[in-house]
Design an enzyme around this catalytic site. Structure first.
Site, short mmCIF file in Angstrom:
data_model
loop_
_atom_site.label_atom_id
_atom_site.label_comp_id
_atom_site.label_asym_id
_atom_site.label_seq_id
_atom_site.Cartn_x
_atom_site.Cartn_y
_atom_site.Cartn_z
N VAL A 6 17.58 75.94 29.02
CA VAL A 6 18.25 75.61 30.29
C VAL A 6 19.72 76.02 30.19
O VAL A 6 20.41 75.66 29.24
CB VAL A 6 18.13 74.09 30.57
CG1 VAL A 6 18.81 73.73 31.87
CG2 VAL A 6 16.65 73.67 30.62
N ASP A 19 5.41 63.91 33.29
CA ASP A 19 6.39 63.91 32.19
C ASP A 19 7.63 63.12 32.58
O ASP A 19 8.77 63.55 32.34
CB ASP A 19 6.74 65.34 31.77
CG ASP A 19 7.27 65.39 30.34
OD1 ASP A 19 7.93 66.39 29.97
OD2 ASP A 19 7.07 64.41 29.60
C1 LIG Z 1 25.24 67.70 28.16
N1 LIG Z 1 24.36 67.98 29.26
C2 LIG Z 1 24.84 68.39 30.41
O1 LIG Z 1 26.02 68.53 30.56
C3 LIG Z 1 23.89 68.69 31.55
C4 LIG Z 1 24.27 68.79 32.88
C5 LIG Z 1 25.68 68.59 33.45
N2 LIG Z 1 23.18 69.10 33.63
C6 LIG Z 1 22.10 69.20 32.80
C7 LIG Z 1 20.76 69.52 33.15
C8 LIG Z 1 20.28 69.89 34.42
C9 LIG Z 1 20.94 69.92 35.68
O2 LIG Z 1 22.13 69.65 35.91
N3 LIG Z 1 20.04 70.32 36.64
C10 LIG Z 1 18.83 70.57 36.06
C11 LIG Z 1 17.60 71.01 36.63
C12 LIG Z 1 16.49 71.18 35.81
C13 LIG Z 1 16.59 70.93 34.43
CL1 LIG Z 1 15.18 71.17 33.43
C14 LIG Z 1 17.80 70.50 33.85
C15 LIG Z 1 18.92 70.32 34.68
C16 LIG Z 1 22.52 68.94 31.48
C17 LIG Z 1 21.61 68.93 30.28
#
Ligand SMILES: CNC(=O)c1c(C)[nH]c(/C=C2\C(=O)Nc3ccc(Cl)cc32)c1C
Length: 270
Positions: free
Chosen positions: A18, A134
């Site tokens: 991702v 899930d």
């Molecule tokens: C530390 N993690 C982050 O900063 C983070 C942020 C700001 N957004 C995400 C993940 C998603 C996100 O922001 N939209 C998403 C749509 C689908 C999937 Cl599988 C994942 C995401 C993540 C993991």
């Protein structure tokens, strides 16, 4: 993927990487879920097409929005472009609370849970019923609203696939019927909601063990520790109701929507 600039690798969805990406035309931020389809069987490619078709149809404030899909034939990679949620995922949020030894206020637990129940209502009540399969903190994203995402394992009820027995990571939220190798159904999603509600209160899953067999035993007996005393009897009751070993005794989505702590929120939204 020329239309997008890759910014950061922000994690792993089911069977994928991702990335945070920037759309060059308008400088808007999205998330791209990258899946290598080159080594996939025809059935797995069908599952991928199925995930994209599921996402494309879903438009709801509590479900991650799908924007586009891009096939890179050279690298044999498929990219699903979805909405970016500034707050990241619920798993990271709960991990920080656990580290800071800080429990979620009950009001916040109900606020998050009510939005996931609304997302579940949207996918379960469709003519082409969809099961998420899930539901877990890592697939719940925080923004102005709470959003259920990563329908990596979701499928229309009428399409079977060998993914049915595919597990990635420890199956903490696996239901008793799945352990008995029975068919996954909407009450299995309700079991996962019970595990989610429990974990938001206890900051750890209800069922944990050193190995799969010990985990399976605890799940089949619905053997879990009490949630912290600060939570109400109603919270304990709803968790216990969702974690009924007999799936017929579990609440339906409508039962959950009619819970006083959830229905009051829905009335306020109107
Ligand atoms: C530390 N993690 C982050 O900063 C983070 C942020 C700001 N957004 C995400 C993940 C998603 C996100 O922001 N939209 C998403 C749509 C689908 C999937 Cl599988 C994942 C995401 C993540 C993991």
């Amino acid at each position: 993927m020329e239309a997008y600039q890759f910014l950061d690798n922000i994690g792993k969805g089911s069977f994928a990487k991702v990335y945070k990406v920037l759309r060059k035309t308008d400088q808007k931020i999205f998330v791209a879920k990258e899946m290598e389809y080159g080594r996939m069987s025809e059935k797995e490619k069908q599952q991928l097409v199925n995930e994209v078709n599921i996402l494309r149809e879903l438009k709801h404030p509590n479900i991650i929005k799908y924007y586009d899909r891009i096939v890179d034939k050279q690298t044999q990679k498929l990219y699903i472009i979805m909405e970016h949620c500034e707050g990241g995922d619920l798993a990271q949020f709960l991990k920080k609370l656990r580290k800071d030894k800080e429990y979620l206020p009950e009001e916040s637990v109900w606020k998050i849970f009510s939005q996931i129940v609304q997302a579940l209502c949207e996918i379960h009540k469709r003519q082409n019923k969809i099961l998420h399969r899930d539901i877990k903190p890592a697939n719940i994203f925080l923004d102005k609203t709470v959003k259920l995402g990563d329908f990596g394992l979701a499928r229309m009820l009428n399409i079977n696939s060998e993914f049915a027995h595919t597990q990635v990571g420890t199956p903490y939220y696996m239901s008793p019927e799945l352990i008995e190798d029975h068919k996954y159904n909407e009450k299995s999603d309700i079991w996962a909601c019970g595990c989610l509600l429990y974990e938001m209160c206890s900051l750890q899953p209800p069922f944990q063990a050193q190995n799969y067999l010990a985990l399976a035993m605890k799940i089949k007996q619905a053997q879990y520790e009490n949630i912290p005393q600060q939570y109400t009897a109603e919270m304990k009751r709803v968790i216990s109701w969702c974690l009924s070993v007999n799936q017929d005794q579990r609440p339906s989505v409508d039962d959950l929507l009619n819970l006083p702590r959830i229905s009051i929120r829905l009335r306020e939204k109107r």
